[in-house]
Design a protein around this motif. Structure first.
Motif, PDB file in Angstrom:
ATOM      1  N   UNK A  65      30.415  27.047  26.307  1.00  0.00           N
ATOM      2  CA  UNK A  65      30.802  28.405  26.690  1.00  0.00           C
ATOM      3  C   UNK A  65      32.047  28.386  27.579  1.00  0.00           C
ATOM      4  N   UNK A  66      32.775  29.512  27.561  1.00  0.00           N
ATOM      5  CA  UNK A  66      33.836  29.696  28.545  1.00  0.00           C
ATOM      6  C   UNK A  66      33.164  30.002  29.869  1.00  0.00           C
ATOM      7  N   UNK A  67      33.839  29.700  30.946  1.00  0.00           N
ATOM      8  CA  UNK A  67      33.316  30.095  32.244  1.00  0.00           C
ATOM      9  C   UNK A  67      32.553  28.985  32.918  1.00  0.00           C
ATOM     10  N   UNK A  68      31.880  29.397  33.977  1.00  0.00           N
ATOM     11  CA  UNK A  68      31.265  28.438  34.858  1.00  0.00           C
ATOM     12  C   UNK A  68      32.323  27.990  35.842  1.00  0.00           C
ATOM     13  N   UNK A  69      32.011  28.031  37.109  1.00  0.00           N
ATOM     14  CA  UNK A  69      32.974  27.630  38.130  1.00  0.00           C
ATOM     15  C   UNK A  69      32.343  26.582  39.034  1.00  0.00           C
ATOM     16  N   UNK A  70      33.188  25.837  39.692  1.00  0.00           N
ATOM     17  CA  UNK A  70      32.718  24.795  40.602  1.00  0.00           C
ATOM     18  C   UNK A  70      33.518  24.876  41.896  1.00  0.00           C
ATOM     19  N   UNK A  71      32.840  24.606  43.003  1.00  0.00           N
ATOM     20  CA  UNK A  71      33.480  24.544  44.317  1.00  0.00           C
ATOM     21  C   UNK A  71      33.183  23.174  44.896  1.00  0.00           C
ATOM     22  N   UNK A  72      34.239  22.491  45.299  1.00  0.00           N
ATOM     23  CA  UNK A  72      34.100  21.228  46.013  1.00  0.00           C
ATOM     24  C   UNK A  72      34.516  21.483  47.456  1.00  0.00           C
ATOM     25  N   UNK A  73      33.702  21.025  48.396  1.00  0.00           N
ATOM     26  CA  UNK A  73      34.041  21.227  49.804  1.00  0.00           C
ATOM     27  C   UNK A  73      33.827  19.944  50.582  1.00  0.00           C
ATOM     28  N   UNK A  74      34.745  19.687  51.487  1.00  0.00           N
ATOM     29  CA  UNK A  74      34.576  18.554  52.402  1.00  0.00           C
ATOM     30  C   UNK A  74      34.446  19.036  53.834  1.00  0.00           C
ATOM     31  N   UNK A  99      30.876  39.158  35.707  1.00  0.00           N
ATOM     32  CA  UNK A  99      31.964  38.484  36.419  1.00  0.00           C
ATOM     33  C   UNK A  99      31.334  37.387  37.272  1.00  0.00           C
ATOM     34  N   UNK A 100      31.808  36.158  37.108  1.00  0.00           N
ATOM     35  CA  UNK A 100      31.283  35.046  37.905  1.00  0.00           C
ATOM     36  C   UNK A 100      31.956  35.055  39.270  1.00  0.00           C
ATOM     37  N   UNK A 101      31.158  35.210  40.310  1.00  0.00           N
ATOM     38  CA  UNK A 101      31.662  35.203  41.681  1.00  0.00           C
ATOM     39  C   UNK A 101      30.899  34.165  42.485  1.00  0.00           C
ATOM     40  N   UNK A 102      31.635  33.258  43.094  1.00  0.00           N
ATOM     41  CA  UNK A 102      31.054  32.289  44.006  1.00  0.00           C
ATOM     42  C   UNK A 102      31.541  32.654  45.399  1.00  0.00           C
ATOM     43  N   UNK A 103      30.604  32.852  46.317  1.00  0.00           N
ATOM     44  CA  UNK A 103      30.921  33.284  47.676  1.00  0.00           C
ATOM     45  C   UNK A 103      30.884  32.070  48.590  1.00  0.00           C
ATOM     46  N   UNK A 104      31.943  31.919  49.395  1.00  0.00           N
ATOM     47  CA  UNK A 104      32.072  30.762  50.277  1.00  0.00           C
ATOM     48  C   UNK A 104      32.346  31.249  51.698  1.00  0.00           C
ATOM     49  N   UNK A 105      31.577  30.703  52.637  1.00  0.00           N
ATOM     50  CA  UNK A 105      31.823  30.939  54.063  1.00  0.00           C
ATOM     51  C   UNK A 105      31.717  29.595  54.771  1.00  0.00           C
ATOM     52  N   UNK A 152      36.036  34.385  47.816  1.00  0.00           N
ATOM     53  CA  UNK A 152      35.358  34.649  46.553  1.00  0.00           C
ATOM     54  C   UNK A 152      36.102  33.909  45.451  1.00  0.00           C
ATOM     55  N   UNK A 153      35.418  32.965  44.798  1.00  0.00           N
ATOM     56  CA  UNK A 153      35.950  32.328  43.603  1.00  0.00           C
ATOM     57  C   UNK A 153      35.515  33.164  42.417  1.00  0.00           C
ATOM     58  N   UNK A 154      36.444  33.518  41.522  1.00  0.00           N
ATOM     59  CA  UNK A 154      36.170  34.485  40.473  1.00  0.00           C
ATOM     60  C   UNK A 154      36.569  33.954  39.107  1.00  0.00           C
ATOM     61  N   UNK A 155      35.732  34.246  38.108  1.00  0.00           N
ATOM     62  CA  UNK A 155      36.117  34.036  36.720  1.00  0.00           C
ATOM     63  C   UNK A 155      35.700  35.256  35.918  1.00  0.00           C
ATOM     64  N   UNK A 156      36.670  35.820  35.180  1.00  0.00           N
ATOM     65  CA  UNK A 156      36.399  36.913  34.242  1.00  0.00           C
ATOM     66  C   UNK A 156      36.746  36.436  32.843  1.00  0.00           C
ATOM     67  N   UNK A 157      35.767  36.418  31.964  1.00  0.00           N
ATOM     68  CA  UNK A 157      36.005  36.095  30.565  1.00  0.00           C
ATOM     69  C   UNK A 157      36.838  37.201  29.939  1.00  0.00           C
ATOM     70  N   UNK A 158      37.741  36.854  29.023  1.00  0.00           N
ATOM     71  CA  UNK A 158      38.512  37.895  28.335  1.00  0.00           C
ATOM     72  C   UNK A 158      37.625  38.882  27.576  1.00  0.00           C
ATOM     73  N   UNK A 199      40.304  36.329  47.523  1.00  0.00           N
ATOM     74  CA  UNK A 199      39.718  36.342  46.183  1.00  0.00           C
ATOM     75  C   UNK A 199      40.634  35.484  45.328  1.00  0.00           C
ATOM     76  N   UNK A 200      40.085  34.395  44.789  1.00  0.00           N
ATOM     77  CA  UNK A 200      40.893  33.425  44.046  1.00  0.00           C
ATOM     78  C   UNK A 200      40.225  33.130  42.717  1.00  0.00           C
ATOM     79  N   UNK A 201      41.023  33.097  41.650  1.00  0.00           N
ATOM     80  CA  UNK A 201      40.429  32.707  40.385  1.00  0.00           C
ATOM     81  C   UNK A 201      41.177  33.179  39.165  1.00  0.00           C
TER      82      UNK A 201
END
Length: 170
Positions: free
Chosen positions: A23-32, A48-54, A64-70, A95-97
């Motif tokens: 599938x299209x989509x799916x997001x990943x966040x790497x943090x150190x 809309x895929x939204x990953x919230x980071x604090x 907010x990490x964002x992915x919108x499928x066409x 908001x990034x993505x």
């Protein structure tokens, strides 16, 4: 398979996908850096895929990490952005993505520009192509003041999208 030494991985995968192809989509966040308790987390809205980071060090900043499928209507993207904006009125926001709306074509971006820039005073920080197809569909919107954030675009050998990045002055 996806681990990187010294980084914590959070995946926001498409739930319950059972199609015959990837599938299209799916997001990943790497943090150190240390993240706030309970973050990152998925807050997917309207497809809309939204990953919230604090982070622990900057509790007033929300990313907010964002992915919108066409295939998802632009109106659903706008509704999702309205929701996260209304829930975070006093916060500093990034908001990034991948918005899958070509910023270079005014008729495509107009409703997104109206909501984010004109109505809510966010700045869109990316101004160069973000794909090998010479489109600008990956953005960084923020309400941070100009000297607090630096952004850019990097070549990526593993994708037709280029990497977009933000660095915060702390």
């Amino acid at each position: 398979m996806y681990t990187i030494d010294g980084y914590r991985l959070f995946r926001n995968d498409i739930p319950n996908y059972s199609g015959p192809t990837r599938p299209y989509g799916g997001t990943a966040v790497y943090s150190r850096i240390p993240l706030a308790d309970g973050y990152p987390c998925a807050q997917n809205i309207n497809g809309i895929e939204l990953t919230v980071i604090k982070t622990q060090d900057h509790p007033d900043l929300t990313v907010f990490g964002l992915y919108r499928s066409p295939s998802i209507a632009l109106s659903r993207l706008l509704a999702a952005l309205r929701t996260i904006h209304d829930e975070n009125l006093s916060a500093q926001i990034i908001v990034i993505g991948d918005f899958n709306v070509n910023w270079m074509v005014e008729s495509e971006r107009q409703s997104l520009y109206n909501f984010m820039v004109l109505e809510n005073s966010y700045r869109q920080m990316i101004s160069s192509f973000t794909t090998d197809n010479r489109t600008l569909i990956d953005y960084i919107y923020t309400n941070l003041i100009e000297n607090e954030i630096h952004t850019g675009v990097l070549e990526a050998y593993f994708s037709d999208h280029k990497a977009i990045w933000a660095s915060l002055k702390v």
